[in-house]
Design an enzyme around this catalytic site. Structure first.
Site, PDB file in Angstrom:
ATOM      1  CG  HIS A  26       6.578  18.750  -4.093  1.00  0.00           C
ATOM      2  ND1 HIS A  26       5.431  19.514  -4.219  1.00  0.00           N
ATOM      3  CD2 HIS A  26       7.593  19.644  -3.970  1.00  0.00           C
ATOM      4  CE1 HIS A  26       5.757  20.799  -4.180  1.00  0.00           C
ATOM      5  NE2 HIS A  26       7.063  20.908  -4.030  1.00  0.00           N
ATOM      6  CD  GLU A  82       7.887  28.005  -3.969  1.00  0.00           C
ATOM      7  OE1 GLU A  82       7.802  28.011  -5.202  1.00  0.00           O
ATOM      8  OE2 GLU A  82       7.742  26.943  -3.301  1.00  0.00           O
ATOM      9  CD  GLU A  83       7.277  23.847  -1.941  1.00  0.00           C
ATOM     10  OE1 GLU A  83       6.300  23.698  -2.696  1.00  0.00           O
ATOM     11  OE2 GLU A  83       8.435  23.526  -2.259  1.00  0.00           O
ATOM     12  CG  ASP A 143      10.892  22.264  -4.071  1.00  0.00           C
ATOM     13  OD1 ASP A 143      11.208  23.455  -3.974  1.00  0.00           O
ATOM     14  OD2 ASP A 143       9.724  21.896  -4.333  1.00  0.00           O
ATOM     15  CG  HIS A 175      11.091  27.890  -1.737  1.00  0.00           C
ATOM     16  ND1 HIS A 175      10.765  26.753  -1.042  1.00  0.00           N
ATOM     17  CD2 HIS A 175      11.110  27.525  -3.036  1.00  0.00           C
ATOM     18  CE1 HIS A 175      10.602  25.745  -1.903  1.00  0.00           C
ATOM     19  NE2 HIS A 175      10.816  26.186  -3.114  1.00  0.00           N
ATOM     20  CG  ASP A 196      12.296  26.615  -6.543  1.00  0.00           C
ATOM     21  OD1 ASP A 196      12.615  25.510  -6.051  1.00  0.00           O
ATOM     22  OD2 ASP A 196      11.232  27.187  -6.250  1.00  0.00           O
TER      23      ASP A 196
HETATM   24 CO    CO Z   1       8.131  22.789  -4.202  1.00  0.00          CO
HETATM   25 ZN    ZN Z   2      10.571  25.024  -4.882  1.00  0.00          ZN
END
Ligand code: CO
Ligand code: ZN
Length: 339
Positions: free
Chosen positions: A301, A192-193, A162, A60, A215
């Protein structure tokens, strides 16, 4: 890998606003695929034509962010999250909008630190009132962490590892891919998130025989971390399960065998919360056998996401080995046999 990863990490591209990062990735792929296109949901799809197994590999390209919900008379911006943004992490950070406008995150006076929530936070872009603020930012604009990517020994720290790390792994794998008859769809997915949305529609469209996601995954090797077997620098992680997918046992087995055969350091990953694009891919149509190669990542994150470059390189080697697997071996994964 280093330079590519730094560039990808620093590029703007929250969920639903992936134009810039898509342009950067498109540039990297020139000359390394037979066809490249963007679909209706904004996914970037690079195709390497072939006659054997159809393999979709998803990484992603979106990142988490904050979206402006309201601008008050004094020019302060209220916001909501785009993906998994924590108010504790946001506090005191600097964020950046697509047009370059920078904001600092402030907080209302509170009595107890437990009261910290997104509702108590606001963005200050240095505007003296609403009118001035609106010249730079509108309701609905999205900002991401403003953070330069840096190297620390063989590790890299930055925002959006990420999953720009997964994007870098996939780009490199395509650039260095050996001879194979497999038809490969490298999909740099959107959104994706916020719920694996780009992967859902692109896998329906492409209808691959096998799905694979690349990922990051969290680790258990930091002080008082949750008990988890994955550690930074210990190799590519082969996902067994997360909250969105149970990896197909034959794909997990093949990845393990390929790692053993090629002397690629690896570790098994069981993630108790969170998911990846494979969660959407494997439930497409009548089901698509899917698995995941993960890159271990600390502080997921946050603006200080940390990965080990050796893990990323090993994930790339494992991905290449998987994509080069002979048709006969891959067919055993997805062909249904009559009893
Ligand atoms: Co993420
Ligand atoms: Zn991810």
């Amino acid at each position: 890998m280093k330079k590519l990863l730094k560039k990808l990490s620093e590029t703007y591209g929250p969920s639903g606003r992936e134009d810039r990062i898509r342009d950067v990735i498109t540039g990297e792929l020139q000359g390394f695929c037979d066809e490249i296109f963007t679909d209706k949901m904004g996914n970037l799809i690079a195709v390497k034509k072939g006659t054997a197994a159809k393999i979709m590999v998803a990484a992603h390209m979106d990142e988490i962010g904050v979206i402006v919900t309201y601008i008050d008379k004094k020019g302060f911006l209220r916001f909501s999250n785009v993906g998994g943004v924590s108010p504790y992490i946001l506090l005191g950070q600097r964020v950046r909008f697509e047009n370059g406008t920078v904001g600092t995150v402030g907080m209302e006076k509170i009595k107890d630190s437990k009261e910290i929530s997104l509702e108590k936070l606001y963005l200050d872009i240095g505007a003296k009132d609403r009118e001035e603020a609106e010249r730079f930012v509108k309701v609905g604009d999205i900002a991401v962490y403003d953070r330069e990517a840096v190297f620390a020994n063989n590790r890299m720290i930055g925002k959006a590892m990420d999953d720009r790390c997964g994007c870098a792994v996939l780009i490199r794998a395509l650039q260095e891919l050996g001879q194979t008859d497999n038809e490969i769809y490298a999909v740099f997915t959107t959104q994706e998130e916020v719920g694996l949305r780009g992967a859902r529609t692109s896998s329906y469209h492409l209808n691959p025989d096998i799905g694979l996601a690349i990922d990051v995954t969290t680790v258990g090797d930091t002080p008082k971390a949750e008990k988890m077997a994955v550690a930074l620098g210990k190799g590519a992680a082969i996902k067994v399960k997360d909250a969105s997918v149970i990896s197909h046992p034959k794909i997990k087995a093949l990845l393990t065998e390929l790692a053993e055969r090629n002397d690629i350091p690896y570790q098994f990953e069981v993630l108790t919360a969170g998911g990846t694009d494979a969660g959407a891919i494997h439930l497409t149509r009548e089901g698509i056998p899917s698995g995941v190669i993960s890159v271990p990542c600390r502080y997921v994150h946050t603006p200080g996401e940390m990965i080990d470059l050796a893990d990323a390189a090993n994930a790339c080697r494992l991905l290449k080995a998987f994509l080069e697997t002979p048709h006969s071996e891959l067919q055993q994964i997805y062909s249904c046999s009559a009893l």
